[in-house]
Design an enzyme around this catalytic site. Structure first.
Site, short mmCIF file in Angstrom:
data_model
loop_
_atom_site.label_atom_id
_atom_site.label_comp_id
_atom_site.label_asym_id
_atom_site.label_seq_id
_atom_site.Cartn_x
_atom_site.Cartn_y
_atom_site.Cartn_z
N PHE A 136 0.86 -1.20 0.00
CA PHE A 136 0.00 0.00 0.00
C PHE A 136 0.88 1.23 0.00
O PHE A 136 1.66 1.43 0.96
CB PHE A 136 -0.86 -0.06 1.26
CG PHE A 136 -1.72 1.13 1.57
CD1 PHE A 136 -3.01 1.24 1.05
CD2 PHE A 136 -1.28 2.14 2.44
CE1 PHE A 136 -3.84 2.31 1.38
CE2 PHE A 136 -2.10 3.21 2.77
CZ PHE A 136 -3.39 3.29 2.25
N GLY A 137 0.82 2.04 -1.03
CA GLY A 137 1.70 3.19 -1.14
C GLY A 137 0.98 4.50 -0.91
O GLY A 137 0.32 5.01 -1.84
N LEU A 138 1.12 5.03 0.29
CA LEU A 138 0.54 6.35 0.59
C LEU A 138 1.66 7.32 0.99
O LEU A 138 1.77 8.40 0.42
CB LEU A 138 -0.49 6.22 1.73
CG LEU A 138 -1.18 7.52 2.16
CD1 LEU A 138 -2.05 8.08 1.02
CD2 LEU A 138 -2.06 7.30 3.39
N TRP A 169 8.81 3.94 2.93
CA TRP A 169 8.34 3.22 4.12
C TRP A 169 7.19 2.28 3.79
O TRP A 169 6.21 2.24 4.52
CB TRP A 169 7.86 4.19 5.23
CG TRP A 169 8.93 4.99 5.86
CD1 TRP A 169 9.01 6.35 5.87
CD2 TRP A 169 10.06 4.51 6.59
NE1 TRP A 169 10.13 6.74 6.55
CE2 TRP A 169 10.79 5.63 7.00
CE3 TRP A 169 10.54 3.24 6.92
CZ2 TRP A 169 11.96 5.54 7.73
CZ3 TRP A 169 11.71 3.13 7.64
CH2 TRP A 169 12.40 4.27 8.04
N GLU A 371 0.69 4.22 10.44
CA GLU A 371 -0.78 4.31 10.45
C GLU A 371 -1.25 5.46 11.33
O GLU A 371 -2.26 5.37 12.03
CB GLU A 371 -1.40 3.01 10.97
CG GLU A 371 -0.91 1.80 10.24
CD GLU A 371 -1.87 1.33 9.18
OE1 GLU A 371 -2.95 1.95 9.03
OE2 GLU A 371 -1.54 0.36 8.50
N PHE A 391 -4.14 20.70 13.41
CA PHE A 391 -3.06 20.09 12.63
C PHE A 391 -2.17 21.15 11.98
O PHE A 391 -1.02 20.89 11.67
CB PHE A 391 -3.63 19.20 11.51
CG PHE A 391 -4.42 18.05 12.04
CD1 PHE A 391 -3.78 16.90 12.47
CD2 PHE A 391 -5.80 18.12 12.15
CE1 PHE A 391 -4.49 15.84 12.99
CE2 PHE A 391 -6.53 17.06 12.65
CZ PHE A 391 -5.87 15.91 13.07
C1 LIG Z 1 8.25 0.21 9.51
C2 LIG Z 1 7.28 1.12 8.84
C3 LIG Z 1 6.35 0.62 7.94
C4 LIG Z 1 5.48 1.48 7.28
N1 LIG Z 1 4.60 0.97 6.33
C5 LIG Z 1 3.88 1.83 5.56
C6 LIG Z 1 3.10 1.34 4.46
O1 LIG Z 1 2.99 0.13 4.24
N2 LIG Z 1 2.47 2.24 3.65
C7 LIG Z 1 2.55 3.59 3.86
O2 LIG Z 1 1.97 4.36 3.07
N3 LIG Z 1 3.29 4.09 4.90
C8 LIG Z 1 3.95 3.25 5.75
N4 LIG Z 1 4.70 3.73 6.80
C9 LIG Z 1 4.82 5.18 6.96
C10 LIG Z 1 4.16 5.73 8.21
O3 LIG Z 1 2.76 5.71 8.07
C11 LIG Z 1 4.74 7.14 8.47
O4 LIG Z 1 6.07 6.96 8.94
C12 LIG Z 1 3.91 7.93 9.46
O5 LIG Z 1 2.67 8.30 8.90
C13 LIG Z 1 4.64 9.21 9.92
O6 LIG Z 1 5.15 9.91 8.84
P1 LIG Z 1 6.68 10.40 8.86
O7 LIG Z 1 7.55 9.23 9.20
O8 LIG Z 1 6.95 11.10 7.57
O9 LIG Z 1 6.76 11.40 10.07
P2 LIG Z 1 6.38 12.96 10.04
O10 LIG Z 1 5.04 13.16 9.46
O11 LIG Z 1 7.53 13.73 9.47
O12 LIG Z 1 6.28 13.26 11.60
C14 LIG Z 1 7.44 13.45 12.43
C15 LIG Z 1 6.95 13.86 13.83
O13 LIG Z 1 6.23 15.10 13.73
C16 LIG Z 1 4.95 14.95 14.32
N5 LIG Z 1 3.97 15.79 13.59
C17 LIG Z 1 3.70 15.79 12.26
N6 LIG Z 1 2.73 16.66 11.99
C18 LIG Z 1 2.35 17.20 13.16
C19 LIG Z 1 1.36 18.15 13.54
N7 LIG Z 1 0.51 18.70 12.66
N8 LIG Z 1 1.26 18.50 14.86
C20 LIG Z 1 2.07 17.94 15.78
N9 LIG Z 1 3.02 17.03 15.49
C21 LIG Z 1 3.16 16.66 14.20
C22 LIG Z 1 4.62 13.47 14.22
O14 LIG Z 1 3.68 13.08 15.20
C23 LIG Z 1 5.99 12.84 14.44
O15 LIG Z 1 6.24 12.71 15.80
C24 LIG Z 1 5.53 2.88 7.53
C25 LIG Z 1 6.44 3.38 8.48
C26 LIG Z 1 7.31 2.52 9.14
C27 LIG Z 1 8.28 3.10 10.14
#
Ligand SMILES: Cc1cc2nc3c(=O)[nH]c(=O)nc-3n(C[C@H](O)[C@H](O)[C@H](O)COP(=O)(O)OP(=O)(O)OC[C@H]3O[C@@H](n4cnc5c(N)ncnc54)[C@H](O)[C@@H]3O)c2cc1C
Length: 392
Positions: A136-138, A169, A371, A391
């Site tokens: 799933f690519g989001l 990811w 998620e 947000f």
């Molecule tokens: C092992 C693993 C598997 C994954 N599998 C998938 C998958 O199959 N498909 C997919 O699509 N994605 C997947 N993901 C991605 C995952 O959903 C994202 O890592 C997650 O949504 C957070 O995004 P980010 O890592 O870019 O963090 P960021 O969005 O950069 O956030 C960094 C920090 O900032 C905080 N933050 C961000 N915005 C705000 C705000 N408005 N107010 C306050 N704090 C904020 C966050 O809470 C976090 O603590 C996976 C991630 C991992 C680690």
């Protein structure tokens, strides 16, 4: 690793709330995890390899599309059975549960809900049997918590779409046969597209050096002027609500799954504390260790009740996204806290692969982030109760 002696805690007799079918489904998953997952998972995690030999077994216990109707190859079960299967698999390992969650809620669910009859017939039975694996690519390199800002895009080229962009990811990407990819059309509206391995301009490099979910394969999806047949667009829903609908289903499964990881840590720590003698008596006899164990079982019991009630509401079709966020956030935080406390009860032994606790603890560092992060789910609750989104 130690032999699997797991005994599931049920402090409030929650079994009384389950039907015979629920218990049967849970026992089948529990037995399978004991037999097939526990003996091999530590080595797979140490080697950072997804144990592909588990795919057939996952399909057999109904972990691929538990609630997808049988006519499409699913198990046709209710939401509580789905939750219980996730709980049992994550009791074994969060990475294996991740594979099942992605296949069910992030690949089969969007095809079932937003796909054409032809797409359902073509993909769902093969996904349910594990003959075909999906991802799933989001998330994108620059858009994680804010997926609406995505830049992956496709253009209408008459007889096909031209897809460009990159996803980061992505669980299962290194071996998946298909991917459900979210990208914007020329008007900037988000749509789901099914892309297949082997299509020109598509690559799936693996992400290495993870300290978490080591038994789950993670990678990228790269689309470089990729031609996607027009019949691969999911036509029945578009906009950000489409991928978020899939996340609701997956997050619900995680709320149950996290309980499994917590139960395993608690059960391991309780057994160890009763056996380990220091100062002439079992460490379970010291008040400080009892505080840890008593708080663990209290938190597990609360999480079980939350998940069960959410399951009832999911069966009735009344659970809101915000209610699901609360359960995902609470239960994963509960599990990670229990893993940290349980590890301390085992002293030095807690850091070894002889016991599952450290692996659970490291896995849960991903589960608390993917998620929707812990903080983002708090903001969802905040927006729901105040009516004011915080947000931006
Ligand atoms: C092992 C693993 C598997 C994954 N599998 C998938 C998958 O199959 N498909 C997919 O699509 N994605 C997947 N993901 C991605 C995952 O959903 C994202 O890592 C997650 O949504 C957070 O995004 P980010 O890592 O870019 O963090 P960021 O969005 O950069 O956030 C960094 C920090 O900032 C905080 N933050 C961000 N915005 C705000 C705000 N408005 N107010 C306050 N704090 C904020 C966050 O809470 C976090 O603590 C996976 C991630 C991992 C680690």
């Amino acid at each position: 690793m130690k032999a699997d002696q797991f005994q599931a805690p049920d402090y409030y007799n929650l079994d009384d709330l389950l039907s015979d079918e629920h218990k049967m489904v849970r026992e089948a998953s529990r037995e399978w995890v004991k037999r097939e997952v526990s003996p091999i998972i530590e080595e797979a995690a140490q080697k950072a390899e997804f144990p592909k030999q588990l795919i057939n077994g996952l399909a057999e216990i109904g972990a691929f599309g538990p609630y997808i109707p049988e006519e499409y190859g699913g198990a046709g079960l209710d939401q509580i059975s789905y939750g219980l299967i996730m709980q049992e698999i994550e009791r074994g390992d969060s990475g294996i549960r991740s594979t099942a969650s992605v296949q069910s809620s992030l690949v089969m669910y969007p095809i079932f809900k937003y796909g054409t009859e032809e797409q359902k017939k073509k993909y769902l039975p093969k996904l349910a049997s594990g003959e075909m694996m999906g991802c799933f690519g989001l998330t994108e390199p620059d858009h994680g918590s804010n997926p609406g800002g995505m830049t992956s895009n496709f253009k209408d080229k008459g007889d096909h779409y031209l897809l460009n962009g990159a996803k980061l990811w992505i669980s299962n990407s290194p071996f998946a046969d298909i991917a459900v990819v979210w990208a914007k059309n020329e008007e900037g509206r988000i749509h789901g597209l099914i892309v297949e391995r082997g299509m020109e301009g598509f690559s799936t490099p693996e992400t290495h050096n993870k300290w978490s979910l080591r038994a789950s394969a993670t990678g990228e999806l790269v689309f470089n002027n990729m031609k996607v047949p027009k019949e691969n667009l999911l036509p029945e829903k578009s906009g950000l609500g489409a991928p978020l609908g899939c996340l609701d289903s997956a997050r619900y499964g995680i709320a149950w799954g996290a309980i499994g990881a917590a139960m395993d840590c608690y059960d391991t720590a309780l057994r160890y504390a009763k056996e380990r003698i220091q100062f002439g008596k079992p460490i379970a006899g010291f008040q400080l260790q009892q505080k840890k164990l008593a708080e663990m079982i209290t938190e597990i019991t609360k999480a079980q009740l939350l998940a069960w009630r959410l399951g009832v509401m999911r069966n009735e079709g009344t659970a809101t996204s915000a209610q699901i966020s609360m359960a995902k956030r609470n239960n994963v935080a509960m599990a990670i806290n229990i893993a940290r406390e349980a590890r301390q009860i085992l002293g030095g032994m807690g850091i070894t692969g002889e016991y599952s606790i450290m692996r659970h603890m490291m896995n849960l560092e991903s589960v608390i982030t993917y998620e929707g992060t812990h903080d983002i789910h708090l903001l969802i609750t905040g927006a729901d109760i105040t009516g004011i989104p915080a947000f931006q």
